[in-house]
Design a protein around this motif. Structure first.
Motif, PDB file in Angstrom:
ATOM      1  N   GLN A 279       0.786  -1.337   0.183  1.00  0.00           N
ATOM      2  CA  GLN A 279       0.059   0.048  -0.063  1.00  0.00           C
ATOM      3  C   GLN A 279       0.866   1.103  -0.011  1.00  0.00           C
ATOM      4  OE1 GLN A 279      -2.942  -0.827  -1.044  1.00  0.00           O
ATOM      5  NE2 GLN A 279      -3.914   0.249   0.412  1.00  0.00           N
ATOM      6  N   ILE A 280       1.862   1.109   0.827  1.00  0.00           N
ATOM      7  CA  ILE A 280       3.028   2.440   0.851  1.00  0.00           C
ATOM      8  C   ILE A 280       3.283   2.583  -0.440  1.00  0.00           C
ATOM      9  CG2 ILE A 280       4.901   3.318   1.678  1.00  0.00           C
ATOM     10  CD1 ILE A 280       4.271   1.859   4.252  1.00  0.00           C
ATOM     11  N   HIS A 281       3.911   1.526  -1.350  1.00  0.00           N
ATOM     12  CA  HIS A 281       4.413   1.813  -2.602  1.00  0.00           C
ATOM     13  C   HIS A 281       3.133   2.176  -3.659  1.00  0.00           C
ATOM     14  CE1 HIS A 281       8.627   0.459  -2.090  1.00  0.00           C
ATOM     15  NE2 HIS A 281       8.244  -0.614  -1.603  1.00  0.00           N
ATOM     16  N   THR A 282       2.160   1.845  -3.467  1.00  0.00           N
ATOM     17  CA  THR A 282       1.039   1.916  -4.393  1.00  0.00           C
ATOM     18  C   THR A 282       0.691   3.645  -4.268  1.00  0.00           C
ATOM     19  OG1 THR A 282       0.471  -0.242  -4.435  1.00  0.00           O
ATOM     20  CG2 THR A 282      -1.067   1.656  -5.385  1.00  0.00           C
ATOM     21  N   LEU A 283       0.510   4.078  -3.072  1.00  0.00           N
ATOM     22  CA  LEU A 283      -0.247   5.207  -2.700  1.00  0.00           C
ATOM     23  C   LEU A 283       0.759   6.235  -2.538  1.00  0.00           C
ATOM     24  CD1 LEU A 283      -3.201   4.103  -0.394  1.00  0.00           C
ATOM     25  CD2 LEU A 283      -3.240   4.723  -2.897  1.00  0.00           C
ATOM     26  N   SER A 284       2.048   6.201  -2.604  1.00  0.00           N
ATOM     27  CA  SER A 284       3.269   7.331  -2.365  1.00  0.00           C
ATOM     28  C   SER A 284       3.355   7.890  -3.482  1.00  0.00           C
ATOM     29  CB  SER A 284       4.421   6.454  -1.758  1.00  0.00           C
ATOM     30  OG  SER A 284       4.404   6.145  -0.371  1.00  0.00           O
ATOM     31  N   THR A 285       2.380   8.913  -4.009  1.00  0.00           N
ATOM     32  CA  THR A 285       2.489   9.655  -5.006  1.00  0.00           C
ATOM     33  C   THR A 285       2.436  11.022  -4.862  1.00  0.00           C
ATOM     34  OG1 THR A 285       0.111   9.699  -5.285  1.00  0.00           O
ATOM     35  CG2 THR A 285       1.204   7.830  -6.295  1.00  0.00           C
ATOM     36  N   LYS A 286       2.492  12.003  -5.703  1.00  0.00           N
ATOM     37  CA  LYS A 286       2.450  13.507  -5.493  1.00  0.00           C
ATOM     38  C   LYS A 286       0.785  13.716  -5.298  1.00  0.00           C
ATOM     39  CE  LYS A 286       6.681  14.611  -5.718  1.00  0.00           C
ATOM     40  NZ  LYS A 286       7.247  15.012  -4.611  1.00  0.00           N
ATOM     41  N   ASN A 287      -0.022  12.646  -5.436  1.00  0.00           N
ATOM     42  CA  ASN A 287      -1.403  13.019  -5.568  1.00  0.00           C
ATOM     43  C   ASN A 287      -1.903  13.259  -4.096  1.00  0.00           C
ATOM     44  OD1 ASN A 287      -4.404  12.550  -5.513  1.00  0.00           O
ATOM     45  ND2 ASN A 287      -4.108  12.760  -7.804  1.00  0.00           N
ATOM     46  N   ASP A 288      -2.615  14.284  -3.659  1.00  0.00           N
ATOM     47  CA  ASP A 288      -3.312  14.554  -2.338  1.00  0.00           C
ATOM     48  C   ASP A 288      -4.007  13.456  -1.865  1.00  0.00           C
ATOM     49  OD1 ASP A 288      -1.526  16.637  -1.865  1.00  0.00           O
ATOM     50  OD2 ASP A 288      -3.192  18.310  -2.230  1.00  0.00           O
ATOM     51  N   SER A 289      -5.083  13.052  -3.013  1.00  0.00           N
ATOM     52  CA  SER A 289      -6.058  12.106  -2.844  1.00  0.00           C
ATOM     53  C   SER A 289      -5.344  10.804  -2.409  1.00  0.00           C
ATOM     54  CB  SER A 289      -6.853  11.904  -3.801  1.00  0.00           C
ATOM     55  OG  SER A 289      -7.787  10.836  -3.782  1.00  0.00           O
ATOM     56  N   ASP A 290      -4.035  10.216  -2.905  1.00  0.00           N
ATOM     57  CA  ASP A 290      -3.741   9.105  -2.849  1.00  0.00           C
ATOM     58  C   ASP A 290      -2.935   9.340  -1.591  1.00  0.00           C
ATOM     59  OD1 ASP A 290      -4.196   8.059  -5.231  1.00  0.00           O
ATOM     60  OD2 ASP A 290      -2.097   8.435  -6.111  1.00  0.00           O
ATOM     61  N   LEU A 291      -2.178  10.404  -1.034  1.00  0.00           N
ATOM     62  CA  LEU A 291      -1.930  10.526   0.229  1.00  0.00           C
ATOM     63  C   LEU A 291      -2.561  10.586   1.422  1.00  0.00           C
ATOM     64  CD1 LEU A 291       0.934  13.165  -0.715  1.00  0.00           C
ATOM     65  CD2 LEU A 291       1.235  10.870  -0.239  1.00  0.00           C
ATOM     66  N   LYS A 292      -3.948  10.933   1.164  1.00  0.00           N
ATOM     67  CA  LYS A 292      -4.978  10.890   2.064  1.00  0.00           C
ATOM     68  C   LYS A 292      -5.425   9.241   2.287  1.00  0.00           C
ATOM     69  CE  LYS A 292      -9.526  12.854   3.419  1.00  0.00           C
ATOM     70  NZ  LYS A 292      -9.933  11.573   3.726  1.00  0.00           N
ATOM     71  N   LYS A 293      -5.572   8.702   1.267  1.00  0.00           N
ATOM     72  CA  LYS A 293      -5.774   7.448   1.522  1.00  0.00           C
ATOM     73  C   LYS A 293      -4.922   6.583   2.148  1.00  0.00           C
ATOM     74  CE  LYS A 293      -8.693   7.107  -3.010  1.00  0.00           C
ATOM     75  NZ  LYS A 293      -8.777   6.502  -4.228  1.00  0.00           N
ATOM     76  N   LEU A 294      -3.612   6.885   1.806  1.00  0.00           N
ATOM     77  CA  LEU A 294      -2.425   6.213   2.526  1.00  0.00           C
ATOM     78  C   LEU A 294      -2.499   6.599   3.835  1.00  0.00           C
ATOM     79  CD1 LEU A 294       0.022   4.534   2.483  1.00  0.00           C
ATOM     80  CD2 LEU A 294       1.373   6.410   1.756  1.00  0.00           C
ATOM     81  N   LYS A 295      -2.671   7.792   4.277  1.00  0.00           N
ATOM     82  CA  LYS A 295      -2.559   8.171   5.710  1.00  0.00           C
ATOM     83  C   LYS A 295      -3.703   7.452   6.383  1.00  0.00           C
ATOM     84  CE  LYS A 295      -3.254  12.461   8.601  1.00  0.00           C
ATOM     85  NZ  LYS A 295      -3.314  13.825   8.287  1.00  0.00           N
ATOM     86  N   ASP A 296      -5.045   7.507   6.036  1.00  0.00           N
ATOM     87  CA  ASP A 296      -6.258   6.771   6.452  1.00  0.00           C
ATOM     88  C   ASP A 296      -5.913   5.087   6.782  1.00  0.00           C
ATOM     89  OD1 ASP A 296      -7.455   9.380   6.630  1.00  0.00           O
ATOM     90  OD2 ASP A 296      -8.591   8.905   4.905  1.00  0.00           O
TER      91      ASP A 296
END
Length: 498
Positions: A41-58
């Motif tokens: 999940q960390i590899h998949t969602l570690s992008t510059k996209n705020d939405s992806d980072l929010k999903k990863l944080k949650d």
């Protein structure tokens, strides 16, 4: 691994299966597969996209218990992540690992924060917090965290402010545990972290207090002074804006800042920061405020020659504490009497309490300043005095004219008094201060005026923001509205005048 190839400090546990020899029989609480899911999940969602980072944080917040249960596998997991690309994930993993042992940074409570500051000034505070059991090698972890804070992505640091703050607190404590060299090495990474966490240079973060705490322990006052030169106007509390700011973090920053100024012998600046601590609104007394008041009394005596009363806007809790008998008030009373011997006796009698608060050095400086303040008083009464008369007035023996001369030379060179010594007659002539408005003084005054105007504009802007806010309008309408025909409760009173 990419991180190892990039030259990152090697972590223990990489490439080795976890040690299960000490586990009790029964089903394992978590399987290694759980960590594999987290890493994917960390590899998949570690992008510059705020939405992806929010999903990863949650996701990572939801998996905190999983991370703590598998803390012994975090070293190996970190080898699969790039701290610059996967900053948010690394922050959560490190926070889980460092907190898995149950230890807590010293500055998370008022009492511990005050004790940590006292230790920085030279007092013993007992055993340091234990190293979390999940950390296999503290030194390697310390090196890794330092490199991580330097390379971390700013966007992801702001997203993960909570785990980053936790990492910084544990990192600061690690540095203190390791000794002065480690503390000096930690200051660069901590400064990088606070610069990445804050939305602008005028916003206070919890890492500010940790940075100053390490500076105090390392006696690197000049490095702490640089951070204090930046005015603070905001302590943003929104979850997306560098938070975890607590009353303790706020008080610690200004309390530690005052101690840094004391270490730099900038006593007037120390008084200003101590006043911030003492005038912070409070419904109960903080240990930090109690310790700050004792230092405030001593610094006030040294700077002004008398105890300065607290401002009227200080909370009644602090005002009440200021009246409770203490060694600080005893020193102030002896200082007021002007008897150097009596003052020295008070300091000796209260030595154990003064040393417990690590204020003995400050108390000795207060005692040494008594003669200086008495001499300053003489300049307001007399135009000319002999060295022998001055010696008698300030508590020296009349024959100790050499000491009086040395004191006069010191005070004249420091700009505390304006006087002339006649060596042939042994007389001292006190003169009025001469304000030379040279180019430097004019430039300094213009700079001060610009600062005042800028601050006035900030206050006006803040007032406009408040009075135009929906919450303010709703509350004032409720106060002034009431029943039909009722007289407005507060009329046209401007709430900002309160």
């Amino acid at each position: 691994a990419a991180a190892a190839a990039a030259g990152w400090p090697r972590r223990l546990g990489a490439g080795r299966p976890p040690d299960r020899s000490c586990r009790e029989p029964g089903p394992a609480p978590r399987e290694p597969a759980a960590m594999d899911v987290v890493i994917n999940q960390i590899h998949t969602l570690s992008t510059k996209n705020d939405s992806d980072l929010k999903k990863l944080k949650d996701f990572l917040r939801h998996e905190q218990e999983t991370l703590k249960a598998n803390a012994n596998q975090i070293d190996q997991a970190l080898q699969m992540l790039d701290p610059a690309v996967n900053t948010l994930g690394v922050a959560f993993l490190l926070a889980a690992q460092l907190s898995a042992g149950g230890s807590r940074p010293a500055s998370t409570s008022p009492a511990a924060a005050a004790a940590g500051a006292a230790a920085a000034a030279g007092a013993s505070t007992g055993a340091a917090p234990a190293t979390p059991s999940a950390v296999a090698d503290q030194r390697q972890t310390f090196a890794y965290v330092g490199a991580f804070l330097r390379a971390a992505d700013e966007q992801q640091v702001k997203k993960g402010s909570v785990p980053v703050n936790t990492v910084c607190k544990c990192y600061a404590q690690m540095a203190i545990d390791e000794g002065r060299q480690a503390m000096l090495r930690s200051l660069g990474p901590l400064q990088c972290a606070l610069e990445k966490l804050r939305p602008n240079a005028e916003t206070l973060t919890p890492v500010h207090a940790e940075f100053l705490r390490v500076c105090l322990h390392a006696k690197a006052y000049h490095l702490g002074s640089r951070v204090l030169q930046q005015p603070i106007f905001d302590i943003s509390l929104s979850s997306s804006n560098c938070t975890q700011m607590t009353p303790q973090s706020f008080l610690c920053y200004f309390y530690y800042g005052a101690m840094v100024h004391i270490g730099m012998k900038e006593y007037s600046a120390a008084m200003r920061l101590l006043l911030v601590v003492l005038t912070c609104p409070a419904s109960c007394l903080s240990t930090i405020q109690a310790d700050a008041y004792k230092k405030y009394v001593l610094v006030s005596l040294k700077v002004h020659g008398e105890l300065q009363a607290l401002p009227v806007y200080a909370s009644h809790i602090v005002q009440r504490y200021a009246k409770i008998p203490s060694y600080a008030l005893d020193v102030a009373e002896a200082f007021k009497q002007g008897d150097a011997a009596a003052l020295q006796r008070v300091i000796e009698e209260k030595a154990s309490a003064i040393e417990a608060d690590s204020n003995m050095g400050l108390a000795k400086q207060v005692a040494a300043s008594l003669q200086r303040h008495k001499l300053q008083t003489l300049t307001k009464t007399y135009l000319t005095l002999s060295l022998g008369e001055i010696a008698r007035e300030i508590g020296f023996e009349e024959a100790e004219t050499r000491k009086v001369e040395d004191l006069l030379f010191s005070m004249i060179s420091d700009g505390e008094i304006n006087a002339r010594i006649d060596q042939s007659t042994g007389n001292v002539s006190f003169e009025d201060d001469i304000d030379d408005m040279d180019v430097g003084m004019v430039s300094k005054m213009q700079g001060k005026l610009q600062n005042i105007l800028g601050l006035a504009q900030r206050i006006a802007s803040f007032e406009q923001e408040v009075v135009s806010s929906e919450a303010y309008i709703r509350k004032t309408a409720a106060l002034e509205g009431g029943a039909a025909g009722a007289v407005p409760a507060l009329g046209g009173y401007d709430f900002m005048d309160m």
